[in-house]
Design an enzyme around this catalytic site. Structure first.
Site, PDB file in Angstrom:
ATOM      1  N   PRO A  23       0.752  -1.209  -0.020  1.00 32.44           N
ATOM      2  CA  PRO A  23       0.004   0.029   0.045  1.00 32.44           C
ATOM      3  C   PRO A  23       0.861   1.223   0.145  1.00 32.44           C
ATOM      4  O   PRO A  23       2.077   1.339   0.460  1.00 32.44           O
ATOM      5  CB  PRO A  23      -0.810  -0.172   1.302  1.00 32.44           C
ATOM      6  CG  PRO A  23       0.007  -0.952   2.030  1.00 32.44           C
ATOM      7  CD  PRO A  23       0.789  -2.004   1.183  1.00 32.44           C
ATOM      8  N   HIS A  24       0.349   2.416  -0.614  1.00 33.68           N
ATOM      9  CA  HIS A  24       1.206   3.383  -0.615  1.00 33.68           C
ATOM     10  C   HIS A  24       0.474   4.760  -0.508  1.00 33.68           C
ATOM     11  O   HIS A  24      -0.918   4.745  -1.362  1.00 33.68           O
ATOM     12  CB  HIS A  24       2.124   3.355  -1.890  1.00 33.68           C
ATOM     13  CG  HIS A  24       1.367   2.949  -2.984  1.00 33.68           C
ATOM     14  ND1 HIS A  24       1.033   3.836  -4.086  1.00 33.68           N
ATOM     15  CD2 HIS A  24       1.148   1.787  -3.533  1.00 33.68           C
ATOM     16  CE1 HIS A  24       0.387   3.258  -5.166  1.00 33.68           C
ATOM     17  NE2 HIS A  24       0.415   2.023  -4.817  1.00 33.68           N
TER      18      HIS A  24
END
Length: 154
Positions: free
Chosen positions: A65-66
């Site tokens: 995730p980012h």
């Protein structure tokens, strides 16, 4: 910048109990708040917003995730290993237990994309994934990720 530089030892949690994807992302946001100076609610909102576009579950039990966040001066990471894998909507439909979250400055450009590619490439290595699953401490996980970022240094 290598993968080890993205990740402070204090931003590694080797044993996290999470009941869902949202819960795992919430834990990551809390770790980010404590270690990289962002607000947990803002970090969680940004991660969830990105997940609404498409899942960051890249397969083999891994998610990356980012999010981009105002107030960061450089790329930062948080790594968690979940005690029990959770459904993440991954490309291979397998639940996720290894999560390497990246947080980038709001104005980050190509550097953010290069870091995402580097982390994804690193975590495609089956041997490394198994070693990360067996590691018992944050220090051991950091050493694995830093060493893998510099294979010639091993």
């Amino acid at each position: 910048m290598n993968t080890g530089d993205l990740l402070d030892r204090a931003a590694i949690a080797p044993r996290v109990n999470a009941s869902s994807k949202r819960h795992a992302l919430s834990v990551i946001a809390e770790i980010a708040a404590r270690n990289i100076g962002v607000k947990a609610a803002e970090a969680l909102d940004a991660l969830l917003e990105r997940e609404m576009v498409s899942s960051t579950g890249v397969g083999h039990g891994v998610a990356v995730p980012h999010a981009r966040l105002a107030g960061l001066d450089r790329l930062r990471g948080v790594f968690v290993r979940l005690e029990q894998p959770v459904e993440f909507g991954a490309v291979d439909d397998r639940p996720v237990d290894l999560v390497f979250a990246l947080f980038a400055p709001a104005d980050a450009g190509a550097e953010h994309l290069r870091a995402l590619a580097r982390v994804s490439r690193l975590l495609r290595q089956a041997d490394l994934r198994e070693q990360l699953r067996q590691a018992r401490s944050g220090d051991a996980i950091h050493a694995l990720l830093a060493r893998e970022a510099h294979p010639s240094a091993a």
